[in-house]
Design a protein around this motif. Structure first.
Motif, mmCIF file in Angstrom:
data_model
loop_
_atom_site.group_PDB
_atom_site.id
_atom_site.type_symbol
_atom_site.label_atom_id
_atom_site.label_comp_id
_atom_site.label_asym_id
_atom_site.label_seq_id
_atom_site.Cartn_x
_atom_site.Cartn_y
_atom_site.Cartn_z
ATOM 1 N N GLU A 40 0.828 -1.214 0.000
ATOM 2 C CA GLU A 40 0.000 0.000 0.000
ATOM 3 C C GLU A 40 0.858 1.258 0.000
ATOM 4 O O GLU A 40 0.558 2.216 -0.733
ATOM 5 C CB GLU A 40 -0.909 0.000 1.232
ATOM 6 N N LYS A 41 1.910 1.266 0.809
ATOM 7 C CA LYS A 41 2.719 2.474 0.960
ATOM 8 C C LYS A 41 3.756 2.612 -0.156
ATOM 9 O O LYS A 41 3.794 3.637 -0.861
ATOM 10 C CB LYS A 41 3.418 2.454 2.327
ATOM 11 N N LEU A 42 4.601 1.610 -0.321
ATOM 12 C CA LEU A 42 5.737 1.743 -1.242
ATOM 13 C C LEU A 42 5.335 1.627 -2.706
ATOM 14 O O LEU A 42 5.916 2.288 -3.566
ATOM 15 C CB LEU A 42 6.799 0.685 -0.929
ATOM 16 N N ARG A 43 4.328 0.804 -2.991
ATOM 17 C CA ARG A 43 3.899 0.626 -4.380
ATOM 18 C C ARG A 43 2.769 1.563 -4.750
ATOM 19 O O ARG A 43 2.902 2.371 -5.671
ATOM 20 C CB ARG A 43 3.493 -0.838 -4.615
ATOM 21 N N GLU A 44 1.650 1.453 -4.020
ATOM 22 C CA GLU A 44 0.463 2.193 -4.437
ATOM 23 C C GLU A 44 0.563 3.681 -4.139
ATOM 24 O O GLU A 44 0.110 4.510 -4.928
ATOM 25 C CB GLU A 44 -0.776 1.594 -3.759
ATOM 26 N N GLU A 45 1.152 4.055 -3.012
ATOM 27 C CA GLU A 45 1.219 5.473 -2.656
ATOM 28 C C GLU A 45 2.465 6.140 -3.227
ATOM 29 O O GLU A 45 2.384 7.220 -3.827
ATOM 30 C CB GLU A 45 1.201 5.621 -1.130
ATOM 31 N N GLU A 46 3.626 5.503 -3.049
ATOM 32 C CA GLU A 46 4.888 6.108 -3.497
ATOM 33 C C GLU A 46 5.209 5.785 -4.953
ATOM 34 O O GLU A 46 5.962 6.522 -5.601
ATOM 35 C CB GLU A 46 6.049 5.630 -2.612
ATOM 36 N N GLY A 47 4.662 4.689 -5.473
ATOM 37 C CA GLY A 47 5.008 4.276 -6.837
ATOM 38 C C GLY A 47 6.484 3.971 -6.985
ATOM 39 O O GLY A 47 7.045 4.085 -8.075
ATOM 40 N N GLY A 48 7.115 3.538 -5.877
ATOM 41 C CA GLY A 48 8.564 3.369 -5.888
ATOM 42 C C GLY A 48 9.055 1.953 -6.027
ATOM 43 O O GLY A 48 10.260 1.726 -6.174
ATOM 44 N N VAL A 49 8.149 0.963 -5.974
ATOM 45 C CA VAL A 49 8.567 -0.432 -6.094
ATOM 46 C C VAL A 49 7.558 -1.179 -6.952
ATOM 47 O O VAL A 49 6.393 -0.768 -7.083
ATOM 48 C CB VAL A 49 8.663 -1.134 -4.714
ATOM 49 N N TYR A 50 7.992 -2.299 -7.500
ATOM 50 C CA TYR A 50 7.061 -3.217 -8.161
ATOM 51 C C TYR A 50 6.509 -4.201 -7.141
ATOM 52 O O TYR A 50 5.329 -4.515 -7.121
ATOM 53 C CB TYR A 50 7.764 -3.959 -9.293
ATOM 54 N N GLY A 51 7.375 -4.675 -6.261
ATOM 55 C CA GLY A 51 6.951 -5.597 -5.219
ATOM 56 C C GLY A 51 7.725 -5.343 -3.940
ATOM 57 O O GLY A 51 8.842 -4.820 -3.970
ATOM 58 N N ALA A 52 7.133 -5.682 -2.815
ATOM 59 C CA ALA A 52 7.787 -5.562 -1.512
ATOM 60 C C ALA A 52 7.146 -6.573 -0.588
ATOM 61 O O ALA A 52 5.975 -6.924 -0.753
ATOM 62 C CB ALA A 52 7.632 -4.150 -0.938
ATOM 63 N N GLY A 53 7.917 -7.047 0.385
ATOM 64 C CA GLY A 53 7.350 -8.042 1.274
ATOM 65 C C GLY A 53 8.084 -8.141 2.585
ATOM 66 O O GLY A 53 9.213 -7.658 2.741
ATOM 67 N N ALA A 54 7.428 -8.769 3.544
ATOM 68 C CA ALA A 54 8.024 -9.033 4.851
ATOM 69 C C ALA A 54 7.684 -10.462 5.226
ATOM 70 O O ALA A 54 6.644 -11.004 4.821
ATOM 71 C CB ALA A 54 7.492 -8.058 5.896
#
Length: 950
Positions: A813-827
């Protein structure tokens, strides 16, 4: 239609005596019943289990009721349009359009779609997904079907994808960053070389200029109307199919499709959906591409067909495909045999006739992965083996083994026809719509093969390759690393290799006879001394006279599957540090030698027609075996297991073959920046371990001691008394016990009762950072790790896992959808008890170098919110719903029970805990998750950053 033709094969038909002729006539009569009297021209039927239809607006649909898994339906929206249809101002927009369907539709505004699906347990990426290729776009939606509202919403989602995308200016601009990050992620050695050699494979074709990811320039600057035009032109009913397969009545599914898709208006004056040809060429086109970051060396030879492909429509055409498939298996059996030689010409080799990047062009293709300095040798061998097959054909022994294999595998598929998961069925319908592939169903296929195999002559198979090989329309592609001291192959050398093979005197293949039984002499069998039954789990455990323990669970999840594992404590932890380092990486090559005097190639031939896999291993804390078979072949699995205890071969040549293949595969792997980063982080966190071996290199492979590894193997498998064996599947209990007494009970038990040693070393903990600079592309990666010792607690372990899943949602939600800075992220988070209590939590994502600090800070801020305030009840509900859905599916799978039963003993946990897994998940609270975050994730972290070279 899954033809089973690339991996399987058939048998030679010998000249028939009078009685055999009568049998053949009988079989021919049976064949007429299956195929119809006009056999050659009879149409391939459509599987009666699937209902097909077409709406008045042109949309096609496929429906099937399938009860595995329960309460779930697989939905697909298939669009017969991809990047090949893009105009010059639309490069990359077919794929961009796929993204936009997740970013606002008529009934699901921005983020509502993913949010809703997560609320019912459907994960973005893992379940919900889509892909775009040159010629198609496919949307994937598995949906729970036990609730009418969820089913209705599922159909509303795919309807919205079909014609209700909003495509607002704002959301288009917001998504540019995400797609550009995906574009960035795809950059690298493989992509650079592909861009250079694709125009030769796709000679004179638009395919060479339409990679689905598009161009950076267009993605950054395209006009909004360019995307909307693509959607209007190509997302239309006559180019779409809806597929619904699952645990829902066919009438209900059909009504849903008609009500949702029947109202979409047919296209008026539709743009022609053209196909695009690949031009033929007289000369052999040669591409030799190298890159400093290439990990592997590869060789490809393509003999492109002169005409366009024609899909099977009649029984005669299907029979021809079977013949081609037989050829494919037999040529690959020969390549596999070459791979096992002492100095193999390649790490892996394969040949097949099939599709290229273009629907309109198929080719006979030979491929090899090889050592960087063996490309010409690998090319010569591929060409020679094709010529050998052309000149001399195949032998009756090869044909016989191929027939046995195809019969065994088709029989397995046929027996499990009512136990096939829905997500494995839908692909056939996708291909039928897009490419016209026949789909008669496994029952028809099985009967067809049984009836037609005896009619196929070896000469028919031997003629196949004569239609494949030619000097025209041929392409040769060599790709590999570029580094100091390595001489690049030249086009002149490739041409000379072609000439040398043409002029070489090639001899026929020699098919050596092999034994028909794995073993003959056995020690006296043992017997069962104790039987115990876990009534709650329907699990039985028996003890043999030699001390071995066998646990089994009979299931009906698959009709023709039995899975197997075994372990004994000890492993390499019982080696001294000096022994461990001396053995090095040799352990991985032990099983390559075969058993009981039979080589790996011999075993492959002997086991033709049998579905049996057994593999021994020596791990850090245990040694054991794993495998799989069918009820029919269970005895051979026990025989193989017995031989791995008593008769593992020692074969220096087989071991050197393994070493040479590993060196060829690994030599340049660390040139890849991502592999290099992983290796550097491994050294950073574990490098002080006195037993740390690091990444295998050519030098470390050469230095590994095979003799000592073999000696230690004999030691680890010398005593069966402390081994635990596990069998799950369609077992006949009496048969299994008989085999256990015979093949396991006859092994020596010494009552050594070995345990394992736990090193005092622990991986790096606390606050540390490591920056690695490697690679020319402007892309970075961030890894944040929290880890340390912990006392295992089941509830905390569940909460830590849930924390990782919730933070993954927030990062997207934050890094992809809001910032548009990643394609994927995970924990990901875990707490384990074995071999000691330890927690691990990691956050990872790729991004642009300019965004590393900003996105790292944003990711940690999302974590801090959970530490300070706990997760929202909504997010907790999402991950609990997903875990419960996964649990309900898992407990109906043999693989789950095999791992669960084994790990319960291995980690000394209560085997009945599975009975309250749902309860533990349901009782999980936001406070539980916040508490583990506070407890474990506030003690500093290890930061790893991968940046490009300056």
């Amino acid at each position: 239609m899954k033809k089973y033709i690339y991996l399987l094969g058939l048998v030679v038909i010998m000249s028939l005596g009078s009685s055999e002729k009568a049998t053949a006539q009988s079989k021919k009569s049976d064949q007429k019943e299956i195929l119809g009297t006009n056999e050659d021209s009879a149409k391939i039927p459509v599987d009666p289990n699937v209902k097909m239809g077409k709406l008045s607006n042109g949309l096609t649909y496929y429906i099937r009721n399938n009860g595995k898994p329960e309460n779930k339906v697989e939905l697909r929206l298939v669009v017969n349009a991809g990047s090949i249809l893009e105009d010059e101002d639309q490069l990359g927009l077919a794929h961009f359009m796929e993204h936009m369907n997740f970013n606002g539709t008529k009934n699901f505004k921005k983020n509502e779609l993913v949010d809703y699906l997560q609320s019912i347990g459907v994960k973005f990426g893992a379940h919900l997904n889509a892909y775009t290729s040159f010629d198609e776009t496919v949307y994937i939606l598995p949906i729970p079907s036990d609730d009418p509202e969820k089913l209705e919403k599922g159909f509303q989602i795919i309807e919205d994808w079909a014609h209700n995308a909003l495509l607002t200016d704002e959301e288009i601009d917001n998504e540019r960053g995400v797609v550009l990050e995906e574009y960035r992620l795809g950059k690298g050695a493989s992509e650079r070389m592909l861009q250079r050699y694709l125009p030769k494979i796709m000679y004179g074709s638009k395919y060479a200029k339409r990679l689905p990811i598009g161009t950076k320039e267009v993605l950054e600057n395209f006009e909004y109307e360019s995307l909307r035009r693509y959607y209007k032109d190509w997302y239309r009913p006559d180019l779409m199919a809806v597929i619904a397969v699952g645990d829902v009545d066919v009438a209900i599914l059909e009504e849903k499709i008609k009500s949702h898709f029947g109202k979409i208006p047919a296209a008026t004056n539709p743009k022609p959906r053209n196909t695009f040809d690949v031009e033929n060429h007289e000369e052999t086109l040669i591409a030799i591409e190298t890159d400093k970051e290439a990990s592997f060396a590869q060789v490809q030879v393509l003999f492109k067909d002169l005409g366009k492909p024609k899909k099977d429509a009649t029984v005669k055409e299907y029979r021809t495909s079977v013949i081609k498939g037989l050829f494919t298996q037999m040529i690959n059996n020969r390549l596999d045999e070459l791979k096992e030689s002492e100095n193999p010409p390649f790490v892996y080799g394969y040949s097949f006739h099939g599709g290229t990047w273009a629907r309109t062009k198929e080719a006979y293709q030979s491929f090899a992965m090889t050592a960087p300095d063996k490309q010409l040798e690998a090319l010569a061998v591929l060409l020679e083996e094709n010529e050998r097959a052309k000149k001399f054909g195949f032998g009756s022994g090869e044909f016989e083994r191929a027939k046995k294999n195809i019969t065994a595998r088709l029989e397995k598929a046929f027996k499990d026809k009512d136990k096939t998961e829905s997500n494995r069925i839908v692909g056939e319908y996708v291909r039928n719509f897009l490419e016209g592939e026949a789909m008669p169903g496994i029952e028809w296929e099985y009967n067809f093969y049984k009836s037609v195999l005896p009619t196929i002559q070896l000469s028919e198979i031997n003629n196949v390759i004569t239609n494949y090989l030619r000097d025209t329309n041929r392409v040769i592609v060599l790709t590999g690393p570029e580094k100091e001291g390595m001489t690049k192959v030249t086009e002149a050398q490739v041409k000379q290799t072609l000439e040398d093979v043409k002029n070489k005197k090639i001899t026929p293949y020699e098919d050596k006879a092999v034994a028909t039984s794995l073993l003959t002499n056995l020690p006296p069998k043992g017997s069962v001394t104790n039987i115990s039954k876990n009534e709650k789990l329907d699990v039985t455990t028996i003890k043999l006279t030699n001390g071995a323990t066998i646990t089994y669970k009979k299931t009906d999840f698959k009709n023709d599957e039995i899975l197997f594992e075994a372990f004994s404590y000890g492993g390499s932890s019982l080696y001294s540090d000096e022994e461990y380092k001396t053995i090095g990486f040799a352990g991985g090559g032990l099983a390559e030698a075969g058993v009981n005097g039979f080589s790996k190639v011999d075993l492959g031939k002997m086991m033709s027609g049998k579905i049996v896999r057994v593999r021994p291993y020596i791990g850090t804390y245990s040694e054991g075996l794993s495998g799989a078979t069918t009820p029919k072949d269970l005895e051979e699995l026990f025989q193989m297991t017995h031989l791995y205890f008593t008769k593992l071969n020692k074969d220096e040549k087989a071991y050197m073959s393994y070493v040479n293949k590993q060196k060829g595969f690994l030599t340049n792997m660390l040139a890849n920046p991502q592999f290099y980063f992983q290796n550097e982080m491994g050294k950073f966190t574990n490098g002080k371990n006195p037993r740390y071996l690091g990444f295998p290199t050519g030098e470390s492979m050469d230095a590994s001691d095979y003799s000592l590894a073999y000696e230690k193997y004999q030691e680890r498998f010398a005593d069966i008394s402390d081994f635990n064996f596990y069998f799950v599947g369609n077992v006949d209990e009496k048969v299994l016990v008989d085999y256990a007494e015979k093949y396991l009970g006859s092994l020596e038990g010494k009552n050594s009762n070995e345990k394992y040693n736990v090193s005092s070393f622990r991986p790096l903990t606390g606050s540390h950072s490591k920056i690695v600079e490697k690679g020319q592309d402007p892309k970075s990666a961030v890894r944040i790790m929290f880890q340390g010792e912990a006392e295992y607690n089941r509830e905390e372990a569940k909460a830590m896992k849930a924390l990782g899943e919730i933070l993954s949602i927030k990062l997207i939600e934050k890094l992809r959808e809001e910032e548009g800075g990643v394609y994927g992220a995970g924990a990901r988070g875990s707490i384990r008890s074995f071999p000691y209590g330890w927690y691990n939590f990691s956050i990872s994502f790729p991004c642009g170098p300019e965004n590393v600090d900003k996105l790292k800070t944003a990711a940690l801020a999302e974590l801090q919110k959970i530490i300070d305030n706990g997760p929202s009840e909504k997010d907790v509900s999402k991950i609990k719903e997903a875990q419960l859905l996964e649990y309900k599916e898992s407990i109906k799978k043999n693989r789950f029970w095999l791992g669960y039963l084994k790990n319960s003993d291995y980690m000394n946990r209560d085997v009945n805990r599975v009975l309250d897994d749902e309860k533990v998940v349901n009782e999980l609270t936001a406070s539980d998750i916040q508490n583990v975050a506070k407890k474990y994730l506030t003690k500093g972290y290890i930061l790893g950053i991968h940046n490009p070279e300056k």
